[in-house]
Design an enzyme around this catalytic site. Sequence first.
Site, short mmCIF file in Angstrom:
data_model
loop_
_atom_site.label_atom_id
_atom_site.label_comp_id
_atom_site.label_asym_id
_atom_site.label_seq_id
_atom_site.Cartn_x
_atom_site.Cartn_y
_atom_site.Cartn_z
CE LYS B 85 23.93 -43.14 -5.79
NZ LYS B 85 25.00 -43.15 -4.77
CD GLU B 107 24.44 -49.27 -0.64
OE1 GLU B 107 24.86 -50.41 -0.88
OE2 GLU B 107 24.93 -48.23 -1.14
CB SER B 374 24.02 -36.15 -8.60
OG SER B 374 22.97 -35.68 -7.78
#
Lengths: 256, 394
Positions: B85, B107, B374
């Site tokens: 991210k 969000e 990830s």
Amino acid sequence: MSRIKNALQGKKSFIGFVTAGDPGLDKTEEFVLEMERAGAALVELGVPFSDPIAEGPVIQEANIRALAAGCTTDKLFDMVKTLRTKTQIPLVLLAYANSLFKYGYEKFFARCQDSGIDGIIIPDMPFEEKGELSDIADNYGIDIISLIAPTSEKRIKTIAKDAKGFIYVVSSMGVTGVRSEIKTDVASIVEAIREVTDVPAAIGFGISTKEQVSKYTSIADGAIVGSAIVKIVAEYGSEAGSHIYNFVSEMVSGIE
Amino acid sequence: MSKGRYGIHGGQYIPETLMNEIEKLEKAYEFYKNDKDFNDELNTLLAEYAGRPSLLYYAEKMTRDLGGAKIYFKREDLNHTGSHKINNVLGQVLLAKKMGKKRVIAETGAGQHGVATATAATLLDLECEIYMGKEDTIRQALNVYRMELLGAKVHPVESGTMTLKDAVNECMREWTNRVDDTLYVLGSVMGPHPFPMIVRDFQSVISREARAQILEKEGKLPDVVMACVGGGSNCMGMFYEFINDKDVKLIGCEAAGHGVDTDKTAATMAVGSEGIFHGMKSYFCQDEYGQIAPVYSISAGLDYPGVGPEHAYLKDIGRAQYVPVTDEEAVNAFEYIAREEGIIAAIESSHAVAHLMKIAPTMDKDQIIICCLSGRGDKDVAAIARYRGIDLHE
């Protein structure tokens, strides 16, 4: 001339909104007739959606109640068809894009025409995207109502030139809901609209008092009240009819 | 005419109030993406702060144990803040700053995007407010506290199913309320154009590095590139630079929850249909009237009823394949990679590992798989313990 433009042009109008199917579709029919009896010139019916991103808490909760009570797009059209035998008031749906897309644009507008719907507001389908359904809506004689927001700036004229039925002028930033104060210079937005079209303009978002109705119908052709009416439905449920009549009568008396 | 299309998918299905701002964002991005100063600044942040390039790690023990293809992991879990991210938020928050914004909103599902956004915002001196489904604030309580430590305000969202989709709803509502000084830092390759493009571009650093790294290590391209898919940002980042390498098979692994034949699933590609939601045309889990379905996955980060429009397009044209992975398979993979390789991977990433465990043994020893890890799984340990019946709370 469309039934909408006909009803709104050349005078000042009050426009009411309820979420269809809250607390039940039989009640929606009654509420529309009460609003008409109280002097509303047009009524908007919200098509309940699971995720209404342009709505504040009051209308969000009405959507949840309507869906829980079993309201579907098909049942809504059935109700409108019955209602149409009792009134000639212009009826406009407020529906999110997915409610139309998943149902099928062709079938959706055919049912609008068949049941007696006059127009549709799609809050999540801006000018750039409406091309995918505007021809179909035209074929069935359904007006797509354009929204103009406080942030529209240069877009105002582009949108207004193409407008049909009436133009929904969004008074405030944010989502639907009652506001104590509206800071946007709506008069200059209406002025910009007037330069390019004679389609009636009505102001909505945050209006809940007779004084506001008075002020905004002096600026534009109409005032739209939604959340304040839906609040009455939330409070009184199936007994809301007479309260809606009293509230709308009071609002309509604000029109100069 | 409508912009940002991937085949029939994509577009800009948002309220008029946001249209001008979205146009400004697009113009700003088109300018800064070619601006040398912006890119120098971003690349410095990625290298000096986020710790890029991330490792391409050869998982020798798993390769031996599974007895098939050579397995490589792209270690996004080793980035600062513990997931991919950060790649996107450093780009978007820097863009927000260049645009003169004072505040960012975002969000978050699992909390990874929220933590990353809060981190980038505090580093670059912007105010930050995070919207998180109330259900997720309970599942990922530690991440809520992390965001608060980083100076962000966390709003638990109590509407709808109180998960990721509702957090996106609330973010969009808040953005219409205050666009002047605020940028919505979207966390995945979804939403209205230009977000799917911006997020994909910032995440494509994953495949840009991985492609060069595998050529360096093996002297050839991989046979399979795979990643988990919720909205699809790590997966699009992992796919992007390989899309034109026609012999590289692309596999996205989505969350099947209890299974695609149950109503407790979030496998959009397997059970969804074409729709319009959250600003985009794509595939969504929905009923016959277009009501968005409540979805379920053990993984808060994959618990989303839609998928990014470019993924929908890659599926349509047959360039990528999307497979469902159940909670049980993902938890098994979570435990397996921990025991085998000493890596505690996020439960999201474990969905990709689970499918890798199925396909690696069927492949030849000279074939290569690159799987994106990830994120790291520290945040999931308590939930996995509870899944196994151990009464452990953070």
